[in-house]
Design an enzyme around this catalytic site. Structure first.
Site, PDB file in Angstrom:
ATOM      1  N   CYS A 415       0.903  -1.255  -0.215  1.00 46.13           N
ATOM      2  CA  CYS A 415       0.091  -0.450   0.225  1.00 46.13           C
ATOM      3  C   CYS A 415       0.963   1.320  -0.435  1.00 46.13           C
ATOM      4  CB  CYS A 415      -1.587  -0.413   0.915  1.00 46.13           C
ATOM      5  SG  CYS A 415      -0.242  -0.658   2.863  1.00 46.13           S
ATOM      6  N   ARG A 420      -2.349  -0.628   5.371  1.00 43.55           N
ATOM      7  CA  ARG A 420      -3.870  -1.466   4.649  1.00 43.55           C
ATOM      8  C   ARG A 420      -3.078  -3.072   4.261  1.00 43.55           C
ATOM      9  NH1 ARG A 420      -5.234   3.470   0.544  1.00 43.55           N
ATOM     10  NH2 ARG A 420      -2.933   3.875   1.071  1.00 43.55           N
TER      11      ARG A 420
END
Length: 462
Positions: A415, A420
């Site tokens: 990410c 994430r």
């Protein structure tokens, strides 16, 4: 005399008005009673499907099953006497609690159901554990225009008794724990799937423990992500520092570690680094701290201090394959059976925005495919339910498959800086995917070198 007649006339008129009002109220009450009766009759029209009939119709294209138990039960936890883990094969999830607790609007219910393939054209079979809430759920669906609704009153408790009836579950569901599991653990009741004698609970966040001090799970220790990742690129700290942090916080390789936070991303980042280090039993609280609060369990404000251990017990990293660096990411891009997967918002992926104030370059790593994420760097709607629990794993896998992301390939998630990507990585781990990793540097590191190839726009239109 005249006054007496006038008074009598007034009394008669008052009596007549009251009679009219009473008559109207009586008619209204009769009509309301009639409506209740009609509603009750309508409710009684919901047909019950038997186990034998459901078995025969299970593969009909126009029939869809809706499991209204909790996400934990759908994934595999046996909380109401189920003999086998999981859900009826092919069923979608829509917990009854989403309606009861979230007070969803009709359009929200229909939108969520549609995203799961539940449409008004299909025959919908509603089930839970024992048939407790299926009637209510069926009535809600019918009021929203789902005319063909059946209820499976016997529920998963009955279905799970017969080994020949198909069921499925999240492979490593036990690593995604629910609030009751943790509550049993801290109260001395040995919960299901726990076979250890030592555990540590961490509330994970970036920076000082402000929220932690307002209230946390009893016994939980605060873990600042600054201890396990560092500037300038927010990559993981050195292996020596990781080992020292784990020892200082009372963690050995065979300690059961339970992680949670106000948001799952921070906890998942800690999970990926601990798994990389070699902690054998890492678990996340599904839904984070809000799940604990919403379950009605006690919180405390006492600041808990860790109990250090002398040695982690094994060499760090025990699983170096779980986190890779830029050179390994470049090798993945050259491998026909491997994928670098971007867990960033669509606007970040196509180069409309960098996503962060401190990251200036826009675009994506050339050759990376989109793995979905959320509306911006701080949300993961594509991976979460409305209560922030993990989304139905079938739906996550379907999103991935549309971009060629399948378990037979070597997959590295990235990410902006790793949070994430770590959440997506952990969900793939829960699904049983084996050849997975997090590219630690992510877009931030890649974009710092102008010689690294970058792409823009939707690759499917090129």
């Amino acid at each position: 005399m005249f006054k007496r007649k006038s008074l009598l006339l007034v009394l008669v008129m008052i009596l007549l008005v009251n009679l009219i009002i009473f008559s109207g109220c009586t008619q209204k009450s009769q009509q309301e009673a009639k409506n209740v009766t009609l509603d009750d009759e309508k409710k009684s029209e919901v047909k019950v499907i038997t186990t034998e009939e459901l078995k025969k119709r299970l593969n009909e294209d126009n029939l869809i099953l809706v499991d209204i138990r909790s996400s934990a039960q759908y994934n595999g936890w046996k909380l109401e006497g189920e003999k086998r883990s999981g859900h009826i094969k092919g069923a979608v999830d829509f917990p009854y609690s989403w309606i009861k607790d979230k007070k969803l609007k009709d359009e929200d219910i229909k939108r969520i159901l549609k995203s799961k393939g539940v449409t008004t054209e299909k025959t919908v079979v509603v089930y839970d554990a024992r048939g407790k809430n299926v009637q209510d759920m069926a009535n809600i669906l019918r009021s929203l225009g789902y005319e063909n609704v059946l209820i499976y009153n016997s529920g998963i408790v009955e279905w799970s008794k017969d080994e020949s009836l198909p069921m499925e579950s999240l492979k490593n569901y036990e690593k995604l724990v629910h609030p009751k599991w943790i509550n049993d653990l801290i109260n001395g009741k040995k919960p299901d799937t726990y076979n250890n004698d030592k555990y540590v609970i961490f509330e994970v966040s970036w920076g000082p423990p402000k929220d932690y001090k307002k209230g946390h799970i009893p016994g939980a220790i605060h873990l600042d992500t600054n201890l396990i990742e560092e500037e300038p690129l927010w990559n993981r700290v050195s292996d020596e520092k990781i080992k020292k942090v784990l020892e200082d916080y009372g963690v050995t390789y065979d300690t059961t570690v339970i992680l949670y936070g106000a948001d799952t991303m921070a906890a998942a980042r800690a999970a990926s680094i601990m798994m990389y280090a070699g902690v054998e039993d890492v678990r996340l609280l599904d839904g984070g701290f809000n799940a604990w609060v919403n379950a009605g369990y006690q919180v405390e404000k006492e600041v808990r201090m860790p109990q250090p251990v002398d040695d982690f017990g094994i060499e760090v990293p025990a699983h170096p394959e779980y986190i890779i660096d830029i050179e390994e990411a470049k090798q993945i891009l050259k491998d026909e059976n491997a994928l670098l997967v971007s867990i960033r918002s669509w606007d970040e992926y196509i180069g409309k925005t960098s996503g962060y104030s401190y990251i200036k370059p826009k675009g994506r790593i050339a050759g990376a495919v989109w793995g979905h994420a959320g509306s911006d760097p701080y949300h993961m709607q594509d991976y979460r339910n409305i209560d922030n629990t993990m989304r139905n794993y079938h739906e996550i896998a379907k999103n991935w498959e549309e971009w060629g992301i399948t378990p037979d390939k070597k997959i590295a998630f990235f990410c902006g800086t790793g949070w994430r990507a770590s959440e997506a990585f952990f969900y793939a781990y829960l699904m049983g995917w084996e050849n997975i990793s997090v590219y630690d540097g992510g877009w931030y590191e890649w974009s710092m070198d102008e010689s690294n190839p970058v792409e823009f726009g939707d690759p499917r239109q090129n």
